[in-house]
Design a protein around this motif. Structure first.
Motif, PDB file in Angstrom:
ATOM      1  N   ASP A 294       0.831  -1.212   0.000  1.00 35.01           N
ATOM      2  CA  ASP A 294       0.000   0.000   0.000  1.00 35.01           C
ATOM      3  C   ASP A 294       0.866   1.263   0.000  1.00 35.01           C
ATOM      4  OD1 ASP A 294      -2.305  -1.492  -0.024  1.00 35.01           O
ATOM      5  OD2 ASP A 294      -2.677  -1.330   2.137  1.00 35.01           O
ATOM      6  N   LEU A 295       1.970   1.225   0.735  1.00 36.83           N
ATOM      7  CA  LEU A 295       2.856   2.394   0.774  1.00 36.83           C
ATOM      8  C   LEU A 295       3.511   2.621  -0.583  1.00 36.83           C
ATOM      9  CD1 LEU A 295       4.221   4.679   2.283  1.00 36.83           C
ATOM     10  CD2 LEU A 295       5.921   3.034   3.142  1.00 36.83           C
ATOM     11  N   LYS A 297       2.239   1.817  -3.461  1.00 37.40           N
ATOM     12  CA  LYS A 297       1.183   2.359  -4.329  1.00 37.40           C
ATOM     13  C   LYS A 297       0.948   3.835  -4.039  1.00 37.40           C
ATOM     14  CE  LYS A 297      -1.414  -1.936  -5.141  1.00 37.40           C
ATOM     15  NZ  LYS A 297      -2.681  -2.664  -4.897  1.00 37.40           N
ATOM     16  N   GLN A 298       1.003   4.224  -2.761  1.00 35.20           N
ATOM     17  CA  GLN A 298       0.781   5.621  -2.419  1.00 35.20           C
ATOM     18  C   GLN A 298       1.911   6.495  -2.951  1.00 35.20           C
ATOM     19  OE1 GLN A 298      -1.947   7.088  -0.757  1.00 35.20           O
ATOM     20  NE2 GLN A 298      -0.873   8.867  -1.597  1.00 35.20           N
ATOM     21  N   CYS A 299       3.168   6.010  -2.828  1.00 29.53           N
ATOM     22  CA  CYS A 299       4.299   6.774  -3.363  1.00 29.53           C
ATOM     23  C   CYS A 299       4.201   6.902  -4.879  1.00 29.53           C
ATOM     24  CB  CYS A 299       5.606   6.095  -2.958  1.00 29.53           C
ATOM     25  SG  CYS A 299       5.987   6.201  -1.183  1.00 29.53           S
ATOM     26  N   GLN A 301       1.407   6.936  -6.597  1.00 33.27           N
ATOM     27  CA  GLN A 301       0.326   7.899  -6.864  1.00 33.27           C
ATOM     28  C   GLN A 301       0.786   9.327  -6.631  1.00 33.27           C
ATOM     29  OE1 GLN A 301      -3.425   6.899  -4.991  1.00 33.27           O
ATOM     30  NE2 GLN A 301      -4.067   9.039  -4.964  1.00 33.27           N
ATOM     31  N   ASP A 302       1.600   9.523  -5.627  1.00 29.77           N
ATOM     32  CA  ASP A 302       2.080  10.878  -5.295  1.00 29.77           C
ATOM     33  C   ASP A 302       2.949  11.461  -6.405  1.00 29.77           C
ATOM     34  OD1 ASP A 302       0.753  10.705  -2.902  1.00 29.77           O
ATOM     35  OD2 ASP A 302       2.544  10.226  -1.716  1.00 29.77           O
TER      36      ASP A 302
END
Length: 304
Positions: A294-295, A297-299, A301-302
């Motif tokens: 999840d982390l 994926k978040q990076c 997306q950012d």
């Protein structure tokens, strides 16, 4: 005919990633088993060497993986060392694998013998545990990320070698796929997900690649991220290292460690144990597999 059969076995081993697809590992096990049996029998090197018509130094080179005996001489040695029929067959087969050339030998002009040995151990491993702080591990890098990283090391790498070194890194990754893929447990710092090696677009593509690999290889690839919120860990400040394990119960774990100025294989049991404990501590301080994914994926997306 015997050689043709051995070559056929090597090809099948490479396709299925059998333990002896790597000549490096086959050579190591062959030498190790010869030495261990001699020591079990209490036979002096000079005694065995004389019986075989060798000098003491020549036999020492055999036990230290620098020489591979002919079929005739190996058969005689196996008899003198009292191996049973099944073990003799195994060791003669090991010899045939050991005599082959791994693909990395084609690039030997680019790296040291020690690094070439590491590639051979890596390709013959059953599992690897690795730690990286600021970077994505080499086995998980995209071509663009690897190229950006390799080309930036102007102090140690000539620019005319960059593409060949990228090619080597991509070929190494074949061990992650196939019928018997490498099991890889990687621990990385959250910093590796933010360091824009090659620029933001290269990093974004790299993070997408990580997501695809993790989701595509759920049984054999386990990637854990140490978050910035981790309060402390023995691995903080540590250099890159890999712990290499093998299918054969006769082969002990080996480690590879890299610093800014040096890199090499570690075979000292105490040092290997310490690195194993350090890796386990780092894994315990990291996020679990789902939260790590999840982390990532978040990076990713950012960076959109």
């Amino acid at each position: 005919m015997y050689r043709s059969l051995a070559l056929g076995k090597l090809k099948r081993a490479e396709e299925k990633r059998m333990p002896y697809m790597s000549p490096t590992v086959a050579t190591w096990e062959l030498a190790l088993r010869l030495r261990q049996r001699r020591e079990q029998l209490g036979m002096e090197v000079a005694t065995l060497a004389t019986s075989l018509g060798f000098t003491r130094n020549y036999w020492s080179a055999v036990e230290n993986e620098r020489k591979i005996l002919s079929v005739e001489k190996l058969t005689k040695a196996l008899s003198l060392l009292e191996f049973d029929v099944d073990e003799q067959r195994e060791l003669l087969e090991l010899r045939e694998f050991a005599k082959q050339r791994g693909w990395w030998a084609n690039y030997s002009a680019l790296f040291t013998n020690e690094l070439g040995r590491f590639y051979g151990l890596e390709q013959g491993a059953q599992s690897i545990r690795t730690y990286e702080s600021m970077l994505v591990p080499g086995l998980l890098q995209t071509e663009e990320y690897a190229r950006a990283l390799i080309s930036s090391d102007r102090a140690n790498i000539r620019q005319v070698e960059v593409e060949q070194r990228v090619e080597i890194r991509m070929r190494r990754q074949a061990c992650l796929k196939g019928d018997n893929p490498l099991h890889l447990t990687a621990v990385i710092s959250q910093a590796a997900l933010l360091q824009q090696t090659g620029g933001p677009q290269t990093l974004r593509a790299q993070l997408a690649h990580l997501v695809n690999l993790i989701e595509g290889l759920p049984d054999t690839l386990h990637l854990h991220v140490i978050p910035f919120t981790a309060s402390g860990c023995g691995v903080f400040g540590a250099s890159t290292f890999h712990l290499i394990d093998f299918a054969s119960p006769r082969l002990p774990t080996r480690a590879w460690q890299e610093t800014v100025t040096a890199a090499g294989i570690i075979d000292d049991p105490d040092q290997v144990r310490d690195l194993s404990l350090t890796h386990e501590e780092a894994r315990q301080q990291s996020l679990d597999l789902r939260d790590s994914l999840d982390l990532i994926k978040q990076c990713h997306q950012d960076l959109a």
